[in-house]
Design a protein around this motif. Structure first.
Motif, short mmCIF file in Angstrom:
data_model
loop_
_atom_site.label_atom_id
_atom_site.label_comp_id
_atom_site.label_asym_id
_atom_site.label_seq_id
_atom_site.Cartn_x
_atom_site.Cartn_y
_atom_site.Cartn_z
N ASP A 1 0.95 -1.15 -0.04
CA ASP A 1 -0.01 -0.02 0.06
C ASP A 1 0.71 1.40 -0.10
O ASP A 1 0.36 2.52 -0.21
CB ASP A 1 -0.95 -0.17 1.13
N LEU A 2 1.99 1.37 0.23
CA LEU A 2 2.91 2.32 0.62
C LEU A 2 3.39 3.03 -0.56
O LEU A 2 3.37 4.45 -0.73
CB LEU A 2 4.07 1.94 1.41
N ALA A 3 3.54 2.36 -1.89
CA ALA A 3 3.99 3.19 -3.02
C ALA A 3 2.77 4.12 -3.36
O ALA A 3 3.14 5.12 -3.98
CB ALA A 3 4.07 1.97 -3.97
N ALA A 4 1.52 3.85 -3.24
CA ALA A 4 0.29 4.60 -3.59
C ALA A 4 0.63 6.00 -2.83
O ALA A 4 0.24 7.20 -3.47
CB ALA A 4 -0.92 4.08 -3.35
N GLY B 1 7.11 3.04 11.47
CA GLY B 1 7.76 3.81 10.48
C GLY B 1 8.04 3.59 9.18
O GLY B 1 8.79 4.19 8.63
N CYS B 2 7.45 2.48 8.77
CA CYS B 2 7.87 2.25 7.28
C CYS B 2 7.56 3.30 6.32
O CYS B 2 8.43 3.62 5.49
CB CYS B 2 6.79 1.15 6.82
N LEU B 3 6.29 3.64 6.45
CA LEU B 3 6.24 5.05 5.36
C LEU B 3 6.87 6.08 5.55
O LEU B 3 7.43 6.81 4.57
CB LEU B 3 4.57 5.18 5.35
N ALA C 1 -0.85 15.38 5.64
CA ALA C 1 -0.84 14.57 6.56
C ALA C 1 -1.20 13.20 6.10
O ALA C 1 -2.23 13.24 5.36
CB ALA C 1 -1.93 15.15 7.86
N VAL C 2 -0.75 12.16 6.44
CA VAL C 2 -1.22 10.97 6.04
C VAL C 2 -1.82 9.91 7.06
O VAL C 2 -1.02 10.16 8.25
CB VAL C 2 -0.19 10.11 4.99
N MET C 3 -2.56 9.07 6.89
CA MET C 3 -2.79 8.07 7.86
C MET C 3 -3.34 6.81 7.24
O MET C 3 -4.01 6.37 6.49
CB MET C 3 -4.08 8.16 8.66
N THR C 4 -2.08 5.57 7.13
CA THR C 4 -2.17 4.38 6.51
C THR C 4 -2.57 3.40 7.47
O THR C 4 -2.94 3.43 8.85
CB THR C 4 -0.85 4.34 5.94
N PRO D 1 -4.75 0.95 -4.50
CA PRO D 1 -4.40 0.16 -5.97
C PRO D 1 -4.24 -1.29 -5.34
O PRO D 1 -4.42 -2.34 -6.32
CB PRO D 1 -3.18 1.03 -6.32
N ASP D 2 -3.78 -1.66 -4.28
CA ASP D 2 -3.56 -3.09 -3.88
C ASP D 2 -4.62 -3.77 -3.45
O ASP D 2 -4.44 -4.85 -3.03
CB ASP D 2 -2.12 -3.13 -2.94
#
Length: 242
Positions: free
Chosen positions: A24-27, A48-50, A101-104, A227-228
């Motif tokens: 999911d992180l590529a998106a 901390g991956c993203l 700001a992102v929330m994954t 996308p995934d």
């Protein structure tokens, strides 16, 4: 308080192994580029991956999470020194003037009450520049993901460096829509330690989310597929209205 899966030191150390691959992180990297975001706030950054990927791409990144154990794992990773790590929950974010700001990881679903969700949206807005962007994902209620979870009770065992074989068992414990609760049980087979983590998520539909964003001063620019995971999630792209 964060769930044990994030807050217990031993569970935080094995979290990435069971959560992989992070397709999911590529998106999110692509969206940050699309929006021209140079300063990014990763809300609920976890291990901390993203945040590390965003920093490696040359962005100024702040990772915020309430779980000290997850932040300890994040800080120990290669590239972590390029990120500013802050222990803070999503209702008490620093005013970093972020462009985005992102929330994954469906982190938006952990806020169960309307009041708490509104507090989160306002806190993120205060942490952004006046016309900054918010991007987050959340599972589509109509997809009924909890039925898939309940249908796959088979435990998963992974051999994890520093821990040996670890078994993960997933169990749906309650469905009282819009809330769904589940328990994840980890057994560390080297020494027999068993640790459980109980969680509850709220499934909000698209209209409810759009209304909550508007009430908090955002305008929705787009609602996309993940996308995934096509058909399973909403990816909201919203912008603050100065």
């Amino acid at each position: 308080m964060p769930d044990a899966i994030f807050a217990h030191p031993r569970l935080a150390e094995v979290y990435d192994a069971f959560d992989a691959p992070r397709d999911d992180l590529a998106a999110y990297l692509a969206i940050a580029g699309e929006l021209g975001a140079q300063r990014v706030l990763d809300v609920g950054c976890g291990t901390g991956c993203l945040a590390i990927l965003l920093a490696a791409a040359g962005r100024t990144v702040t990772g915020a999470d309430p779980a000290a154990a997850s932040l300890a794992v994040a800080r120990a990773k290669d590239g972590a020194a390029a990120v500013t790590w802050i222990q803070a929950d999503a209702t008490r974010l620093p005013p970093v003037g972020a462009d985005l700001a992102v929330m994954t990881g469906n982190a938006a679903q952990v806020f169960l009450s309307d009041e708490e969700w509104a507090q989160v949206l306002h806190a993120i807005g205060a942490a952004l520049r006046p016309d900054g962007y918010l991007v987050f994902e959340t599972r589509r209620p109509a997809r009924r993901a909890w039925q898939d979870w309940a249908a796959e009770p088979t435990p998963v065992t992974l051999d994890i460096a520093g821990h040996g074989p670890v078994e993960q068992r997933f169990e749906v414990t309650a469905v009282d829509l819009p809330l769904v609760s589940f328990r994840v049980t980890y057994t560390f087979l080297v020494d027999g330690t068993v640790i459980t983590s109980d969680s509850t998520l709220r499934f909000r539909d698209r209209e409810e989310l759009e209304q909550s964003l508007a009430a908090a001063g955002y305008r929705v620019l787009d609602v996309r597929e993940a996308p995934d995971r096509p058909g399973r999630e909403f990816v909201f792209i919203a912008q603050g209205t100065p």
